[in-house]
Scaffold this active site. Structure first.
Site, PDB file in Angstrom:
ATOM      1  N   ASP A  25       0.860  -1.022   0.177  1.00 33.59           N
ATOM      2  CA  ASP A  25      -0.234   0.073  -0.148  1.00 33.59           C
ATOM      3  C   ASP A  25       0.774   1.249   0.165  1.00 33.59           C
ATOM      4  O   ASP A  25       0.276   2.295  -0.257  1.00 33.59           O
ATOM      5  CB  ASP A  25      -1.057   0.003   1.070  1.00 33.59           C
ATOM      6  CG  ASP A  25      -0.481   0.210   2.745  1.00 33.59           C
ATOM      7  OD1 ASP A  25       0.780   0.396   2.659  1.00 33.59           O
ATOM      8  OD2 ASP A  25      -1.201   0.368   3.386  1.00 33.59           O
ATOM      9  N   ASP A  26       2.233   1.008   0.152  1.00 35.78           N
ATOM     10  CA  ASP A  26       3.080   2.181   0.014  1.00 35.78           C
ATOM     11  C   ASP A  26       3.622   2.529  -0.959  1.00 35.78           C
ATOM     12  O   ASP A  26       4.524   3.639  -1.475  1.00 35.78           O
ATOM     13  CB  ASP A  26       4.184   1.990   1.047  1.00 35.78           C
ATOM     14  CG  ASP A  26       3.780   1.617   2.599  1.00 35.78           C
ATOM     15  OD1 ASP A  26       2.914   2.599   2.921  1.00 35.78           O
ATOM     16  OD2 ASP A  26       4.086   0.795   3.216  1.00 35.78           O
ATOM     17  N   SER A  57      -1.792   4.036   1.987  1.00 32.82           N
ATOM     18  CA  SER A  57      -1.820   3.478   3.434  1.00 32.82           C
ATOM     19  C   SER A  57      -3.174   3.866   3.961  1.00 32.82           C
ATOM     20  O   SER A  57      -3.746   5.057   3.818  1.00 32.82           O
ATOM     21  CB  SER A  57      -0.768   4.061   4.077  1.00 32.82           C
ATOM     22  OG  SER A  57      -0.723   3.588   5.371  1.00 32.82           O
ATOM     23  N   ASN A 132       5.010  -3.567   4.791  1.00 33.10           N
ATOM     24  CA  ASN A 132       4.458  -2.148   5.050  1.00 33.10           C
ATOM     25  C   ASN A 132       5.332  -1.472   5.862  1.00 33.10           C
ATOM     26  O   ASN A 132       6.178  -2.003   6.607  1.00 33.10           O
ATOM     27  CB  ASN A 132       3.247  -2.438   5.954  1.00 33.10           C
ATOM     28  CG  ASN A 132       2.356  -0.851   6.036  1.00 33.10           C
ATOM     29  OD1 ASN A 132       1.880  -0.564   5.193  1.00 33.10           O
ATOM     30  ND2 ASN A 132       2.271  -0.498   7.410  1.00 33.10           N
ATOM     31  N   SER A 165       4.371  -6.472   7.716  1.00 32.44           N
ATOM     32  CA  SER A 165       4.539  -5.090   8.185  1.00 32.44           C
ATOM     33  C   SER A 165       5.385  -4.918   9.216  1.00 32.44           C
ATOM     34  O   SER A 165       5.641  -5.756   9.954  1.00 32.44           O
ATOM     35  CB  SER A 165       3.197  -5.083   8.985  1.00 32.44           C
ATOM     36  OG  SER A 165       1.739  -5.034   8.122  1.00 32.44           O
TER      37      SER A 165
END
Length: 322
Positions: A25-26, A57, A132, A165
């Site tokens: 998501d980054d 994010s 993440n 993450s």
């Protein structure tokens, strides 16, 4: 404990070569995802990277498709010019793609559009999301994290998937990674490759799945690196609940505006499913241990709990003539 055998991971040499779809998501240009791409490729996997064009994010499992081409200010870290198509391929590496959608939409675009062209008639063996930039511990962040949102979306599509993450939360471009072993992005990538190696060891993916249908993993890596005493965090089996927190709102005494704080609430820590004796991932990854939790996308309550509730409702509905 599993962590007692982590040193054996580097000795495994019979792991299967996998078809891996890598996302996050980054953004497709983050240091973590590019280091992970390199690590998985070095292990002999066929890796296809399809990541969001910009930082996404906190989107959870929201599914938003692009309706325009790339708008100002362009792709993350200047990686895509304004006006470029809503998806595209890296000019130097044909394995790398961006997509201007949320993480859940990006992984589905990878599954449905890009992967068939990349892998041909071969299936995706594993989706890897992350690492993440920051941890995503507990059920509350499970629902909010775009990294995990892409993961459970892939699991819902029937593909084994793992969310990673990392405690090191610096948002930075892959161009800042100079290849030092101690770079947090490279350390996180090593954790990913080790776990993927352990998961695929002695598995013939043409005959069996890496994970059962409807099951995924969420892995929280502690903060480590050159500025920490933690450099090789062992793996520990955990559960999402146990020391987990959810947001609580209070009013700032100075501004009067609402602010949120962490609350270790009873509901979020109800020990209902999973291995009940496993420690919580939140306190585990706060030290120098990598927390490995197993989740299911079957969100129904267990039968032992659901049946008594159904019985009581059924009796009351009949008694009240509803």
């Amino acid at each position: 404990m599993w962590k007692s055998i982590v040193s054996l991971f580097t000795l495994l040499s019979c792991s299967a070569a996998l078809n891996v779809l890598l996302t996050n998501d980054d953004s497709w240009a983050s240091a973590n995802i590019r280091a992970t791409y390199d690590a998985l490729k070095a292990d002999g996997h066929d890796v296809l990277l399809v990541g969001p064009a910009v930082q996404q994010s906190g989107k959870g499992g929201t599914f938003v498709l692009p309706t325009t081409n790339i708008t100002a200010p362009g792709g993350e870290f200047g990686s895509i010019p304004v006006g470029a198509p809503f998806f595209g391929q890296d000019s130097k590496n044909p394995d790398l793609f961006y997509f201007n959608g949320t993480p859940a939409a990006s992984v589905v675009f990878g599954i449905d559009i890009v992967a068939p062209k990349h892998f041909g008639n071969k299936p995706i063996d594993l989706v890897v999301s992350g690492p993440n930039e920051g941890q995503n511990n507990g059920p509350f962040l499970y629902t909010l994290s775009g990294t995990i949102g892409a993961t459970y979306t892939a699991v819902e599509r029937g593909i084994p998937a793992i969310a990673f993450s990392a405690g090191n939360s610096t948002h930075r471009s892959f161009t800042t990674n100079n290849g030092e072993v101690s770079d947090p992005a490279n350390l996180a990538a090593k954790v990913v490759s080790n776990l993927v190696r352990a998961l695929s060891d002695k598995v013939n993916v043409s005959q069996e799945r890496l994970l059962p249908l409807g099951i995924g993993l969420t892995v929280n890596i502690p903060t480590f690196g050159p500025d920490s005493n933690c450099t090789a965090p062992p793996f520990t089996f955990t559960r999402l609940t146990g020391g987990a927190v959810v947001d609580q709102i209070t009013l700032d005494p100075t501004t009067g505006f609402p602010v949120y704080n962490d609350l270790e609430a009873r509901g979020i820590n109800a020990n209902i499913n999973g291995v009940r004796d496993d420690p919580g991932e939140t306190p585990t990854s706060a030290g120098c241990e990598t927390a490995v939790s197993i989740f299911a996308v079957d969100y129904d309550a267990p039968e032992r709990i659901a049946i008594p509730i159904q019985k009581r409702l059924r009796e009351n509905i009949r008694a009240d003539g509803l």
